[in-house]
Structures are given as structure tokens and as C-alpha cells.
Design a protein around this motif. Structure first.
Motif, PDB file in Angstrom:
ATOM      1  N   MET A 206       0.741  -1.059  -0.014  1.00 47.62           N
ATOM      2  CA  MET A 206       0.192   0.070   0.096  1.00 47.62           C
ATOM      3  C   MET A 206       0.935   1.200  -0.039  1.00 47.62           C
ATOM      4  SD  MET A 206      -3.082  -1.112  -0.095  1.00 47.62           S
ATOM      5  CE  MET A 206      -4.218   0.157   0.545  1.00 47.62           C
TER       6      MET A 206
ATOM      7  N   ASN B 276       2.588   4.396  -2.991  1.00 47.50           N
ATOM      8  CA  ASN B 276       2.828   4.713  -4.235  1.00 47.50           C
ATOM      9  C   ASN B 276       4.048   6.042  -4.555  1.00 47.50           C
ATOM     10  OD1 ASN B 276       2.247   4.949  -7.064  1.00 47.50           O
ATOM     11  ND2 ASN B 276       0.661   6.496  -6.861  1.00 47.50           N
TER      12      ASN B 276
ATOM     13  N   LYS C 259       5.193   9.783  -5.362  1.00 50.46           N
ATOM     14  CA  LYS C 259       4.881  11.000  -5.662  1.00 50.46           C
ATOM     15  C   LYS C 259       5.947  11.605  -6.164  1.00 50.46           C
ATOM     16  CE  LYS C 259       3.041  15.075  -3.141  1.00 50.46           C
ATOM     17  NZ  LYS C 259       2.567  15.440  -2.008  1.00 50.46           N
TER      18      LYS C 259
ATOM     19  N   PRO D 219       9.879  17.009   2.290  1.00 48.49           N
ATOM     20  CA  PRO D 219      11.001  15.850   2.316  1.00 48.49           C
ATOM     21  C   PRO D 219      10.392  14.570   1.328  1.00 48.49           C
ATOM     22  CG  PRO D 219       9.974  16.247   4.429  1.00 48.49           C
ATOM     23  CD  PRO D 219       8.972  17.133   3.586  1.00 48.49           C
ATOM     24  N   THR D 220      11.446  14.203   0.769  1.00 43.07           N
ATOM     25  CA  THR D 220      11.300  13.134  -0.267  1.00 43.07           C
ATOM     26  C   THR D 220      12.343  12.124   0.287  1.00 43.07           C
ATOM     27  OG1 THR D 220      13.335  14.064  -1.687  1.00 43.07           O
ATOM     28  CG2 THR D 220      11.047  14.787  -2.082  1.00 43.07           C
TER      29      THR D 220
ATOM     30  N   PHE E 180      17.355   6.449  -1.330  1.00 39.52           N
ATOM     31  CA  PHE E 180      17.766   5.040  -1.325  1.00 39.52           C
ATOM     32  C   PHE E 180      19.313   4.492  -0.849  1.00 39.52           C
ATOM     33  CE2 PHE E 180      14.556   6.142  -4.403  1.00 39.52           C
ATOM     34  CZ  PHE E 180      13.354   5.636  -3.508  1.00 39.52           C
TER      35      PHE E 180
ATOM     36  N   ILE F 124      15.964   5.163   2.872  1.00 37.11           N
ATOM     37  CA  ILE F 124      15.456   3.882   2.778  1.00 37.11           C
ATOM     38  C   ILE F 124      16.391   2.593   2.626  1.00 37.11           C
ATOM     39  CG2 ILE F 124      13.780   2.469   1.804  1.00 37.11           C
ATOM     40  CD1 ILE F 124      11.937   4.555   1.258  1.00 37.11           C
TER      41      ILE F 124
ATOM     42  N   ASN G  71      12.031  14.866  -7.223  1.00 36.25           N
ATOM     43  CA  ASN G  71      12.464  13.577  -6.569  1.00 36.25           C
ATOM     44  C   ASN G  71      11.333  12.744  -6.210  1.00 36.25           C
ATOM     45  OD1 ASN G  71      14.399  11.707  -5.474  1.00 36.25           O
ATOM     46  ND2 ASN G  71      14.354  12.510  -3.663  1.00 36.25           N
ATOM     47  N   PHE G  72      11.622  11.423  -6.086  1.00 44.16           N
ATOM     48  CA  PHE G  72      10.543  10.426  -5.539  1.00 44.16           C
ATOM     49  C   PHE G  72      10.433  10.504  -4.190  1.00 44.16           C
ATOM     50  CE2 PHE G  72      12.825   8.828  -9.317  1.00 44.16           C
ATOM     51  CZ  PHE G  72      11.820   8.558 -10.190  1.00 44.16           C
ATOM     52  N   LYS G  73       9.199  10.715  -3.782  1.00 41.52           N
ATOM     53  CA  LYS G  73       8.458  10.378  -2.258  1.00 41.52           C
ATOM     54  C   LYS G  73       7.794   9.124  -2.345  1.00 41.52           C
ATOM     55  CE  LYS G  73       6.068  12.693   1.445  1.00 41.52           C
ATOM     56  NZ  LYS G  73       5.306  13.980   1.943  1.00 41.52           N
ATOM     57  N   ILE G  74       7.967   8.331  -1.626  1.00 44.28           N
ATOM     58  CA  ILE G  74       7.365   7.203  -1.409  1.00 44.28           C
ATOM     59  C   ILE G  74       6.206   7.259  -0.437  1.00 44.28           C
ATOM     60  CG2 ILE G  74       7.584   4.551  -1.070  1.00 44.28           C
ATOM     61  CD1 ILE G  74       8.996   5.742  -3.222  1.00 44.28           C
ATOM     62  N   VAL G  75       4.856   7.530  -0.765  1.00 42.72           N
ATOM     63  CA  VAL G  75       3.844   7.719   0.298  1.00 42.72           C
ATOM     64  C   VAL G  75       3.093   6.371   0.541  1.00 42.72           C
ATOM     65  CG1 VAL G  75       1.475   8.579   0.473  1.00 42.72           C
ATOM     66  CG2 VAL G  75       3.276  10.049  -1.044  1.00 42.72           C
ATOM     67  N   VAL G  76       3.211   5.753   1.863  1.00 38.81           N
ATOM     68  CA  VAL G  76       2.850   4.816   2.473  1.00 38.81           C
ATOM     69  C   VAL G  76       1.478   4.925   3.172  1.00 38.81           C
ATOM     70  CG1 VAL G  76       3.565   2.791   3.532  1.00 38.81           C
ATOM     71  CG2 VAL G  76       5.161   4.193   2.539  1.00 38.81           C
ATOM     72  N   GLY G  77       0.572   4.156   3.113  1.00 37.18           N
ATOM     73  CA  GLY G  77      -0.698   4.311   3.918  1.00 37.18           C
ATOM     74  C   GLY G  77      -1.523   3.209   3.714  1.00 37.18           C
TER      75      GLY G  77
END
Lengths: 230, 230
Positions: free
Chosen positions: A220, A222, A224, B160-161, B164, B191, B222-228
Motif C-alpha cells: 500500500m 505509491n 509521488k 521531504p522526499t 535509497f 530507505i 525527486n521521488f517520495k514514497i507515500v505509504v498508508g
């Protein structure tokens, strides 16, 4: 809209449920109806067998690949990437015609264990292979970069995230965009990356997606894309 | 800390400037000092020639690859991915020894025009090739997934982004994490994806990064990994 979905796995089922909720007419296609209907128990994702699932989703029809492709004015490829080209060939070039084909598949090869490798990458992509094999069709790659539940419920995440689109036909991308927005995606969060060759980028996100799934211990999530600075 | 940086391009210069600001002793390494110093004008990124740049960064030393690798207690590979293995061989296995080697390189082949392709992907990665070639070294892949200015200034983005890390040695990853935090990265935004083979994921993000650069018309993202969700 009459929509044909190739593939009866978790992606096909999830998309079919959402489309039926949105009052579309949906026919899912499978290689062999009898084999699919004979399955019992739950699948690897804990979903019920297709025959059970159809009882709870009575508006959704089940057909063969070719029946589903013929039925739909708009098609969705939700098969496993390794079998997608073959499934589409069985569906039939005449049935696919010049329809919009939303391609959600990923060319993942799980046969050598985890993590899977890609069957095509770098200088080609599955989306391009499909477009080349069915040159009249209007292939649009999208939704392949996140887990099925989030494809149709982006609001389950705590903040807006991004979804990508790749395809040669701008009219087809506009249709797919409209569908994505009906799923809950914001206009601004849908990134049109350009022609179908840009699917090399979105398909090659899968190797990090798979590993993040392991690291985060949940599918879960994605991406951004945060833009800013000068 | 004494840090040797292989590569004098935009990544090497940007990292060197930041490390010098942070009071580290830095020696940049190049294949041929005379050739590097003889360059004039600005590079493709609008940066001044190395000889000009060194005048404004007088604490930073310039050496050969082997002098730089010998000088550093901690090494950074900021060369172009296509020449990284060769540059590291010239730097010398004895000079590299069992040091931590932060690998920022990307295996991008621009020789056939834009967009570049990867010289290694899917079932291998450049980071793994480097680790195999220098088995005593402690390779940690990081920072390769965003533009140089953001590597050392993550706060330039509006939120914040994520960044890795991939590597086999947990002590080396702890050292790299400390360095990243001194650059402005938050503990929680770094991460650790696991062993060096997980670099296949981060290196294969480049194909979408390159295309997003074109779509967004800026490298400042930049990529931000949104978790939830549940």
C-alpha cells in the motif's frame, strides 16, 4: 461504456468491480471459462475463486478472451505480462481492432523465484510489443505502477500521489485519463509521459516497486513526484 | 574525514563543495590531471572548467584516480557509469582496499542519443559489478536517483522526499547514512533497501527519471514514497 477486461486475477477483478460500481457494462475474459470456473478456494492474494466472486458481482459477465475483446468498446489488459501477448492474440486482432487498450500488465518473470526479473526492458517494453503486434489498436500504458486496490482507490493513501500514462494516441490517452479520474485520480496527478516508448520508464519502476514492497512490508504505497526549487 | 572523490563532473564537484563546507578534507581524482586542468569554458551543465572551479574551491585538492583513492579514508564514485569500472581499476585495488565506496554512478549510455539506455540492468547492476570487481571494498549505492544539486540540498524541494541505500555491509551503510544526514536528509527519509543486489531497483529508476526530466522540463524533482492505508 461496454468494457472488456482480459484477465481474471486480482487486477482484473479489482478493475471490474470498480467499473461495475461506476455503471459500466463489464465482461471479463479468460482463456478457458470451464477451467477458470472450476477453481475453488482463495488465490495467493486471499481473494475468492472466480466462481464465488462472480456470485457477489452478478452484473459482471465472464467470457473467453475473444468474447470479452469483441464485447468491449474499450479494452483492459489485466493479464500477467508473461502471457499478455499470447492472450491478446487469442482475443483476436479483429476483436481488438482500433479500440483503446489500457495496458496494466507488467513483464515480470516469477519463474526463477523472488524477486522477479523483467522479460523485456531497457531498449523495449511490453507496451511497445503489444502496440507493434496490434498496430491499429491504441495502447495506453497506465496503472501498472501500484497495487490493485490503490489503482481504483488512490484516496486510501494519506496524500495525493502520481500515476503515469504512456501512449501514441492523444485521444486514447484522454479517454484513459477520464477513466482514471472516475477512479479518484486528480487531473494534476496524472502524468502523461509521451509516446508508448516512455513505457520503458514506467515498466522499469517495477524492480524498485517489488523491493520496496519487501522493505516496507506492505504493497500500500505509491510514488509521488515532488517538484520544486529553482 | 579524508574523502577521495573519483570524477570531476557536476556530481563530483557538487559533492566535493558540500564536503568541503562540512570541513572534510577532499581530494578529487581524475584520469589525467593535465587534460582536466587544460579544459576551458563551461561544461554542458553551465559549470566552469575544473581549473576555474578549483580557484574558487581552494581547499579541494585535485589528484589522479589513484592519488585520490589512496588519500581518502572514505571514497565516492562520481564518474560516469560507462567508465566507472575502468576508473576504479586505474584507482587501484590496493588503494581502494576495504574502504567504504559510496557509488553514485548510473550505467547510462548516451552514445546512441537521447534517451540513454542502461549498460547493465534487470539481472545485474553496476553497483554489483563494482562490488564483485573489488570484493574487499564496501560498496554502498545511494544518491544516484536525483540531480546533483538536490543530493546535497534536499531542502530545496517543498517537502521531504526519499533517498535509497543499497549495500552488503551494515557498518558502511551506517557511515553513508550519517553523511547523508549531514547533507540534510532526514533519518526517516533514507530507505535501506537491503543488499547490493537491490541496486538493480534504484538503477532502473533512471529510465523514468530521464523521461520525467523531459516531461517536467526541470531536473529539480525527486521521488517520495507515500505509504498508508490498511
Amino acid at each position: 461504456m461496454k468494457i472488456g477486461i482480459l484477465g481474471t486475477g486480482v487486477v482484473g477483478q479489482t478493475i471490474a468491480e470498480k467499473l461495475a460500481q461506476l455503471e459500466h457494462q463489464v465482461m471479463m475474459g479468460t482463456r478457458d471459462k470451464q477451467t477458470t470456473l472450476a477453481k475453488t478456494g482463495k488465490d495467493n492474494f486471499g481473494r475468492p475463486a472466480v466462481s464465488e466472486w462472480l456470485k457477489n458481482n452478478s452484473k459482471i459477465q465472464l467470457g473467453t478472451y475473444s468474447e470479452s475483446a469483441s464485447f468491449g468498446e474499450f479494452l483492459v489488459n489485466a493479464t500477467s505480462g508473461m502471457v499478455s501477448l499470447d492472450a491478446l492474440k487469442v482475443a483476436g486482432e479483429n476483436n481488438i481492432g482500433n479500440k483503446v487498450l489500457l495496458d496494466i500488465s507488467n513483464p515480470l518473470d516469477f519463474s526463477k523465484g523472488m524477486p522477479p526479473t523483467l522479460t523485456v526492458c531497457n531498449t523495449d517494453s511490453l507496451a511497445e510489443q503489444i502496440q507493434r503486434t496490434f498496430p491499429k489498436s491504441k495502447v495506453v500504458k497506465s496503472l501498472n505502477t501500484l497495487t490493485a486496490m490503490l489503482m481504483v482507490n488512490p484516496g486510501l493513501l494519506p496524500e495525493p500521489t502520481n500515476i503515469f500514462m504512456n501512449g501514441n494516441d492523444s485521444g486514447a490517452k484522454a479517454e484513459v485519463k477520464k477513466l482514471l479520474m472516475s477512479f479518484g485520480w486528480n487531473d494534476n496527478d496524472i502524468i502523461d509521459m509521451g509516446d508508448i516508448s516512455t513505457a520503458r520508464g514506467t515498466e522499469q519502476i517495477l524492480p524498485i516497486w517489488i523491493r520496496l514492497w519487501g522493505t516496507l512490508q506492505t504493497p500500500m504505497f505509491n510514488f509521488k513526484i515532488v517538484v520544486g526549487g529553482k
